[in-house]
Design a protein around this motif. Structure first.
Motif, short mmCIF file in Angstrom:
data_model
loop_
_atom_site.label_atom_id
_atom_site.label_comp_id
_atom_site.label_asym_id
_atom_site.label_seq_id
_atom_site.Cartn_x
_atom_site.Cartn_y
_atom_site.Cartn_z
N GLN A 1 7.67 2.97 -1.71
CA GLN A 1 7.70 3.09 -0.25
C GLN A 1 8.91 3.83 0.30
OE1 GLN A 1 5.06 3.06 1.48
NE2 GLN A 1 5.11 1.25 2.77
N ASP B 1 14.00 10.16 3.64
CA ASP B 1 14.25 9.78 5.03
C ASP B 1 13.60 8.47 5.45
OD1 ASP B 1 15.71 12.10 5.46
OD2 ASP B 1 13.96 13.24 6.11
N SER B 2 12.66 7.96 4.66
CA SER B 2 11.87 6.82 5.13
C SER B 2 11.86 5.69 4.12
CB SER B 2 10.43 7.26 5.40
OG SER B 2 9.59 6.15 5.69
N ASN B 3 11.81 4.47 4.63
CA ASN B 3 11.56 3.29 3.80
C ASN B 3 10.16 2.73 4.01
OD1 ASN B 3 13.89 2.78 2.19
ND2 ASN B 3 15.01 2.13 4.02
N ARG B 4 9.32 3.54 4.68
CA ARG B 4 7.95 3.11 4.93
C ARG B 4 7.07 4.35 4.90
NH1 ARG B 4 8.84 0.49 9.39
NH2 ARG B 4 7.93 1.98 10.84
N ARG C 1 1.23 3.41 5.03
CA ARG C 1 0.85 2.17 5.71
C ARG C 1 0.97 1.02 4.72
NH1 ARG C 1 -4.13 2.30 5.53
NH2 ARG C 1 -4.40 0.39 4.30
N THR D 1 1.19 -2.70 8.93
CA THR D 1 2.32 -1.90 9.41
C THR D 1 2.06 -0.42 9.14
OG1 THR D 1 3.82 -3.73 8.89
CG2 THR D 1 4.80 -1.55 9.29
N GLY E 1 2.52 3.49 8.38
CA GLY E 1 3.51 4.25 7.63
C GLY E 1 4.19 5.27 8.50
N ASP E 2 5.39 5.65 8.12
CA ASP E 2 6.09 6.71 8.85
C ASP E 2 5.43 8.07 8.64
OD1 ASP E 2 8.00 5.02 9.91
OD2 ASP E 2 9.46 5.39 8.32
N TYR E 3 4.83 8.26 7.45
CA TYR E 3 4.29 9.58 7.11
C TYR E 3 2.77 9.60 7.03
CZ TYR E 3 9.09 10.85 5.77
OH TYR E 3 10.43 11.11 5.78
N GLN F 1 -1.12 7.22 6.62
CA GLN F 1 -1.77 5.94 6.92
C GLN F 1 -2.73 5.53 5.82
OE1 GLN F 1 -0.16 4.53 9.28
NE2 GLN F 1 0.86 6.52 9.56
N ARG G 1 15.50 4.04 0.35
CA ARG G 1 15.79 5.47 0.48
C ARG G 1 17.26 5.80 0.22
NH1 ARG G 1 17.73 7.57 5.40
NH2 ARG G 1 18.15 6.03 7.02
#
Length: 788
Positions: free
Chosen positions: A234, A238-241, A244, A248, A250-252, A254, A313
């Motif tokens: 995950q 740049d992201s810890n998510r 999806r 919740t 996902g930042d990038y 789904q 990250r």
């Protein structure tokens, strides 16, 4: 109303629901726990002593399942990394190179301690603990221990300079498509008993669009020997998510990696806890036992940077500061277990000047690696058990006795014919003056000749343009339709996701890297030149890097720039792109790539054959769409088509001293010159040396003396150019300021060209025959007006 997936050949399984009993005995489990502790400590050492360099987090989170691949899943011969019938592991996740090198060195240490007879005799085929001193070091490095131990320079992302690796990877998802290309090659050559290709990737590496294209292709083709192992932690840069996660977003993206794979008709085996070695091994064994003909994704839920002290990250491309307390804490469990000490951090903190004194840091690094070596040597039961597993892997491979399938292709036939016959056009490919054909069709016929001669060694594809680009011609004589390993294995046409130049080039490059085939992919030059460039570049890097292990010819693939040039004018400037050549011509190290720009369809055999004989990594022919009339070269005083094999050749020799020289490149402008401008010039009494650029790289392959004989330096000083490509592609051939100012090219008027029939677009650009005539007359007059 509910919505769900439609029917799939692939199946989804949760290993927790299937595992009836642990696959490993308690003693074996303890060995792998010990191995992982040493491996994680080694990852910490690598990042510490090569600071700000490498990716510790993903290397650590993938370690347990990679150990399972190497010591339990693969059928391979650790003493022979180049064994053709062995399973392959491919790090599509090139940023995990730190872990790859650490794992390879750990495997070597196990053999060194417990089974030295299994070590490859040639040190180049090993990756030793000593070689880690070369992690992210340039070959010119001369630090004392690096030199003393003749360490290998280990690239920041994997290349085939490392034993057991077939590809260069790490560039935004390209490694997935190229790794799947390896699987295509193995499956077509060996059939149902093909070696498996184990691909290591993370969920972040699955987000590039080219990965979706590649997954679609593999699922559609029933690429049953491909197993991708997904490190779903995950965390990206740049992201810890990234994805999806339950409810919740996902930042990038789904989707989850399991959904992504299942969507594309892959089997999915989900491991909810990728830290649980028992479940990891159970999942991998379940993957090996799956026999429904579809590729498989094993998705492990992991924690990036697990037990490293920095997770998520923050551990992607960063870690503990040099010899910090955090670094010491990571190593303490290993030191406690082994009774070793690592005094270098406190003792040498001032001596290394904060890492600025390379030779001191290197000494500390070597002391740390000594702790790793001691940890393996002192745990003899672990080393013995793991070495036995490697010996068993070789035994399993020997028992499989994998053989090429009946009727397997023989790619060597292509190179044998090319080496002998570039100047002798086969009778069935000969074109008589007055005949009408296209460059793309003649390329298809040449590739088909080689395909039949090799028993199907060429696998071809196009971006939903098989007929339009004549790539279907290259597959004639073989079963129709698209390749599927179960229902249509004899087809030579790959379906790669539809309009997917990106993954197509990656898969075909990987296919060629496997060594039993030549991949050939085609689309509009405007699209495939930029979209295929990364795959082409990494393929060239990989072929060149491989020379560090064994000196062997490169393994070509064709990146075909079809519908090239202004004669695709009806499609407008978005498609009729003159810029594509500049991305490829003379844009690679010498010998790794050859671009071809024939004007006459009859030149296709000599140019393709001469290129294959030289064995570059990438061959990029530029071919046009419209029909062309085969001219009577003899009647027009033109050089024979076989002269094209020199790359640049004198198409027409001046009858006297000559009024200057014209250098031509691209089919549309050359036909306009031959059919329209040349008669007007003869009527005007202008006598020219006319040169044609059929391949800058074939010309470069000639000895300097022959190049000078064909195109002397004085010719470039008195030449102007006429090209259907961009002006910079003429700079080499036209050296004078006056010649460059007179050179005709599509952007000469300062704008992209409009749409319309080919002759209209050429006229708009000032590249039609009459405009060429006027420009040449003006250039000749200006030259004559200059003082002698």
């Amino acid at each position: 109303m509910s919505f769900g997936f439609g029917p799939r050949r692939g199946v989804y399984r949760d290993i927790c629901e299937e595992m009836k009993k642990p696959p490993l005995a308690a003693e074996d489990l303890a060995h792998f726990e010990s191995f992982d502790l040493i491996y994680r400590s080694l990852c910490a050492l690598l990042y510490n002593y090569v600071p700000m360099s490498g990716h510790p987090g993903g290397s650590i989170s993938s370690g347990r399942f990679v150990a399972g691949i190497l010591f339990d899943s693969m059928d391979y011969d650790v003493s022979n990394p180049d064994r053709a019938d062995a399973d392959i592991v491919s790090y599509a996740a090139g940023h995990k190179a730190l872990g790859l090198y650490g794992m390879w060195a750990m495997r070597n240490e196990v053999l060194r301690a417990a089974a030295p007879d299994l070590l490859p005799k040639d040190e180049k085929l090993q990756l030793r603990l000593e070689d880690l001193l070369g992690f992210r070091r340039n070959p010119v490095n001369r630090t004392p221990l690096y030199v003393k131990f003749h360490a290998k320079p280990l690239d920041g992302h994997p290349t085939p300079a490392t034993p057991f690796l077939r590809l260069s990877t790490g560039a935004s998802g390209v490694g997935v498509s190229t790794s799947l290309g390896l699987a295509y090659g193995a499956l077509d050559y060996y059939g149902g008993a093909a070696p498996r290709v184990h691909i290591v990737e993370g969920e972040g590496g699955m987000t590039p669009g080219r990965v979706a294209e590649a997954f679609a292709a593999a699922g559609t083709a029933s690429l049953s020997n491909a197993i991708i192992h997904v490190d779903w932690n995950q965390a990206s840069i740049d992201s810890n998510r990234v994805c999806r996660d339950g409810d919740t977003p996902g930042d990038y993206v789904q989707w989850t990696p399991a959904e992504f794979a299942y969507l594309h008709d892959w089997n999915v085996i989900y491991v909810p806890d990728g830290k649980d070695i028992q479940k990891v091994f159970a999942a991998q064994r379940a993957a090996l036992a799956t026999s429904n003909g579809q590729p498989t994704a094993v998705v492990y839920r992991t924690v990036k940077g697990w037990k490293y002290g920095i997770e998520g990250r923050a551990s992607h491309g960063a870690g503990h500061k040099l010899c910090s307390s955090g670094f010491s804490e990571v190593l303490q469990p290993l030191l406690d277990k082994t009774g070793s000490t690592l005094p270098v951090c406190a003792a040498n903190e001032q001596r290394c000047a904060g890492g600025l004194r390379e030779e001191v840091v290197e000494e500390c690094f070597w002391e740390g690696l000594g702790v790793i070596r001691q940890a393996v040597e002192r745990n003899k039961p672990m080393a013995d058990a793991l070495a036995k597993r490697l010996r068993d892997a070789r035994t399993r491979l020997d028992k499989l006795a994998r053989q090429p399938r009946e009727g397997a292709p023989r790619v060597e036939a292509v190179y044998e014919i090319a080496a002998k016959s570039a100047q002798t056009i086969p009778q069935e490919l000969a074109l008589a003056p007055g005949a009408s054909t296209t460059l793309r069709n003649e390329l298809g016929r040449v590739l088909n000749f080689y395909n039949k001669a090799s028993g199907g060694a060429l696998l071809v594809s196009a971006a939903d343009l098989l007929g339009s680009t004549s790539m279907n011609v290259a597959a004639q004589g073989f079963p129709e339709g698209y390749y599927n390993s179960r229902t249509n294995p004899g087809s030579r046409v790959l379906s790669i996701g539809g309009i997917c130049e990106d993954a197509m080039c990656g898969i075909l490059a990987g296919l060629s890297s496997q060594g039993r085939h030549i991949g050939a992919g085609s689309s509009y030059g405007a699209f495939i030149a930029p979209l295929g460039h990364i795959a082409a570049r990494l393929h060239a890097i990989g072929n060149q890097a491989r020379q560090a292990i064994v000196k062997e010819p490169y393994k070509p693939f064709f990146l075909i720039c079809a519908h090239a040039g202004l004669k695709t004018g009806e499609d407008g400037p978005t498609h009729a792109d003159p810029q594509a050549l500049q991305l490829l011509q003379e844009n690679f190290p010498a010998g790794t790539a050859i671009s071809l720009t024939p004007w006459d369809p009859a030149e296709m055999w000599p140019l393709v054959s001469a290129s294959l004989a030289l064995r570059p990594a990438v061959i990029s022919p530029f071919v046009t769409r419209p029909n062309e009339k085969i001219v009577d070269r003899s009647a027009l005083g033109l050089a024979p088509v076989t002269d094209a094999i020199t790359g640049l050749y004198r198409l027409r020799k001046a009858k006297g001293k000559g009024d200057g020289a014209v250098v031509l490149q691209e089919s549309g402008v050359t036909y306009a010159f031959i059919e329209q401008a040349l008669p007007l010039l003869e009527k005007e009494g202008i006598d020219l040396d006319v040169y044609y650029v059929a391949s800058a790289e074939l010309f470069d392959a000639l000895p300097p003396s022959e190049r000078e004989k064909i195109f002397p330096a004085e010719a470039s000083a008195r030449a102007m150019g006429i090209t259907g490509f961009t002006l910079p592609t003429m700079y080499r051939w036209v050296r004078s300021e006056e010649g460059r100012a007179a050179t005709l090219h599509p952007f000469r008027k300062g704008h992209f060209l409009g749409s319309g029939q080919a002759h209209r677009v050429l006229a708009e650009a000032g590249l039609d025959g009459e405009s060429q005539f006027r420009a040449i007359v003006s250039f000749v007059k200006e030259r004559k007006a200059q003082p002698a």
